[in-house]
Design an enzyme around this catalytic site. Structure first.
Site, PDB file in Angstrom:
ATOM      1  CG  HIS A  65      -2.125  -0.899   1.036  1.00 27.51           C
ATOM      2  ND1 HIS A  65      -2.830  -1.426   2.094  1.00 27.51           N
ATOM      3  CD2 HIS A  65      -2.742  -1.360  -0.092  1.00 27.51           C
ATOM      4  CE1 HIS A  65      -3.829  -2.172   1.643  1.00 27.51           C
ATOM      5  NE2 HIS A  65      -3.797  -2.145   0.323  1.00 27.51           N
ATOM      6  CG  ASP A  67      -0.345   3.859   4.048  1.00 25.96           C
ATOM      7  OD1 ASP A  67      -0.586   3.003   3.177  1.00 25.96           O
ATOM      8  OD2 ASP A  67      -0.760   3.739   5.221  1.00 25.96           O
TER       9      ASP A  67
END
Length: 316
Positions: A65, A67
């Site tokens: 992901h 982030d």
């Protein structure tokens, strides 16, 4: 003198805020400098924290992901631009190989750093690569354990085997000095002036230390196994427990769940991080965690430096 310290680069989850950068953490453990989950902006946060590219000996990504990974492109370019001479392995879930390759080739640049891909397909020890700094036989080991998120995710644990510390007074009394000290450590005993000296006579037990790193996951067996007895647990605390239904839906832990895991696992220092942008008061996390955990606690803020606790005393 050995350095054992966590440098927090960023503490936000999906959306960075005015005060919280995307994820990023550097663990210094003796000769190792492990960058965990370099989110967007990691390169700048390293500069603010005084962490250089040459400090990094490994990158460990829990999942792909954004982030937790978008900063890989900038960090890789920094490694090349600074001429880092040693290989820097990057471990990550095997299903994310395509994304890792895209990130490592995200810009047009000349020289590429020696970034060694280590896709993970199963639990176990993450093997060292040739030339990796800080990894040696009998030294700290890095292990990975599969977690339960909305995409393939691994947690990590660095642990140091138990060992011994030599007693200088006992060594002197036994007449062990110079190169004989190394031979005694290697062989466990040696003969000095006709007398057999055993390592146990001139040493005391030295418990190893461990650090666990648990990011995006639902509560599962692996969370407790990674945290078990850790001196330092760095763990996601995306939601407060009043939003537990959303946490479960999106594959995250609540603050209360993370703190309860730490208490049940006998963690010495708990570091909460990866906070949703919906919360603006860090004290809410402090209060909720204290309902479950009474040990040393850090509600992480960007650029915090968290030393490992002093080594545990050996059992008599």
């Amino acid at each position: 003198m050995s350095r054992r310290e966590l440098v927090v680069l960023g503490t936000a989850s999906m959306v960075p805020t005015r005060t919280r950068n995307h994820n990023g953490y550097v663990l210094f453990f003796d000769g190792m400098g492990v960058l965990f989950d370099p989110g967007e902006g990691t390169q700048r946060q390293m500069t603010l924290a005084g962490v250089s590219a040459t400090d990094l000996t490994r990158i460990a990504i829990t999942h792909l992901h954004g982030d937790h990974s978008l900063g890989l492109a900038g960090v890789a370019q920094r490694l090349a631009g600074d001429g880092v001479p040693h290989p820097v392995p990057v471990s990550f879930p095997a299903s994310g190989l395509e994304q890792v390759e895209h990130l490592l080739h995200a810009s047009v640049q000349g020289a590429l750093a020696d970034v060694v891909r280590q896709p993970l397909a199963a639990d176990g020890v993450v093997p060292p690569v040739h030339g990796e700094l800080g990894r040696k036989a009998g030294g700290p080991a890095l292990t990975a354990r599969r977690l339960e998120h909305t995409t393939e995710t691994f947690g990590y644990r660095i642990f140091e085997p138990d060992g011994v510390s030599l007693d200088p007074a006992a060594l002197a009394a036994a007449g062990v000095a110079g190169p004989d000290v190394g031979r005694l450590l290697a062989d466990g005993s040696l003969v000095v002036d006709g007398r057999q000296v055993h390592l146990a006579e001139v040493s005391v037990p030295r418990p190893g230390q461990s650090v666990a790193f648990v990011m995006d996951t639902r509560l599962c067996e692996a969370v407790g196994e990674l945290a078990d007895g850790a001196d330092l647990l760095v763990i996601e605390s995306t939601f407060l427990h009043r939003d537990a239904e959303q946490a479960g839906r999106w594959g995250h832990l609540t603050c209360r769940q993370a703190a309860r895991v730490a208490a049940q696992a006998g963690v010495r220092h708990l570091v909460l991080t990866h906070f949703s942008q919906r919360y603006t008061d860090p004290e809410e996390f402090e209060r909720e965690a204290r309902e479950e955990f009474d040990g040393e606690l850090t509600v992480a803020a960007d650029l915090d430096r968290v030393p490992l606790p002093p080594r545990r005393r050996a059992a008599p």
